[in-house]
Design an enzyme around this catalytic site. Sequence first.
Site, mmCIF file in Angstrom:
data_model
loop_
_atom_site.group_PDB
_atom_site.id
_atom_site.type_symbol
_atom_site.label_atom_id
_atom_site.label_comp_id
_atom_site.label_asym_id
_atom_site.label_seq_id
_atom_site.Cartn_x
_atom_site.Cartn_y
_atom_site.Cartn_z
ATOM 1 N N HIS A 242 -18.974 -2.122 -2.216
ATOM 2 C CA HIS A 242 -19.287 -3.263 -3.080
ATOM 3 C C HIS A 242 -20.716 -3.737 -2.870
ATOM 4 C CE1 HIS A 242 -18.175 -5.071 0.773
ATOM 5 N NE2 HIS A 242 -18.789 -6.185 0.395
ATOM 6 N N ASP B 295 -22.483 -7.495 -2.906
ATOM 7 C CA ASP B 295 -21.933 -8.831 -2.689
ATOM 8 C C ASP B 295 -22.036 -9.717 -3.932
ATOM 9 O OD1 ASP B 295 -21.082 -8.503 -0.064
ATOM 10 O OD2 ASP B 295 -23.022 -9.090 0.779
ATOM 11 N N HIS C 17 -22.327 -1.629 0.143
ATOM 12 C CA HIS C 17 -21.974 -1.393 1.540
ATOM 13 C C HIS C 17 -20.464 -1.362 1.716
ATOM 14 C CE1 HIS C 17 -22.470 -5.773 1.077
ATOM 15 N NE2 HIS C 17 -21.530 -5.907 2.013
ATOM 16 N N ARG D 5 -22.870 -13.919 8.302
ATOM 17 C CA ARG D 5 -23.745 -13.525 7.200
ATOM 18 C C ARG D 5 -24.399 -14.739 6.570
ATOM 19 N NH1 ARG D 5 -20.743 -11.145 2.200
ATOM 20 N NH2 ARG D 5 -20.959 -13.244 1.346
#
Length: 325
Positions: free
Chosen positions: A117, A119, A273, A288
Amino acid sequence: MLDGAVTDLDSEGDLMTVATATPSTASVTRLGARIGARIDNVRLGGDLDAATVEVIHRALLEHKVIFFRGQDHLTEDGQYEFAQLLGSPTTPHPTVTSHGVKSLAIDSENGRANSWHTDVTFVDRIPKASVLRAVHLPPYGGATTWASTVAAYESLPEPLKRLAESLRAVHTNVYDYAARTGDEQGPNAAAYRAEFESTFYETEHPVVRVHPETGERALLLGHFVKHFVGLSSTESHALFRLFQDRVTRLENTTRWNWEPGDVAIWDNRATQHYAIDDYDDQPRKLTRITLAGDVPVGVDGAASTIIAGDAEHYSIIENTQLLAS
């Protein structure tokens, strides 16, 4: 005289010392022909000098994902202050608000993102980059793999490039990987998914977007794609697999085996990723911080359009200028 300083005359004709930028000592090591680099001799934080920030910025644009070892000193605040040097942090997530104020906890107890995907593509203002810091790692496994969506586009034969450039796709948060696979590993996974889907988002994006800083063309796909506009679900699935398989070719990927103190930064406009789920029931946690991006624009100049959901509370829209050559 001070290091990195020169002398000049002031308005009165007197000698004075003028500070100049000190060249960065950062070194960039390429990890693969199409994606990935490691940067050494850098101590990340909010006090990082401008020359090193520029080295990091340029390396990120060139290599798509960059890695740093030995950043054990970083706290959440330090990570946030460093991220601010690269852009404007978003709120942690458009819908998941109970897992951090400054950063989003990427915690195996909440599920595992073991699907390719980019983000937050279900909103119009797709983030430009993310800064990910290792907090707690399993004793084995738990690596992350990134893929270059620019290399994927560039590897297409010309007829497929033209086809991809003509397509638009609908992305939505109810098509998260967990909802698709029913794979809800982790004690809090069901609650996390419910919060993830608590506000409905759908956005129509070009399948090929033009990178706002480099001008490169990249495939904009990943597991939030619901269907291609104007095509049936069967046709959409076939085309999705055709293009998505180009993204995940091994030649277009790099794999990072995490160590304590590691930090990764990726260009979310040019990558996908996948967090590899090969660490059994061991805990794994990273944090994150995401940076605001722009609204994607296709080769034809048409921007993404909102179908449902307002992401104004999540992020500003960054206005980025194309880099001079």
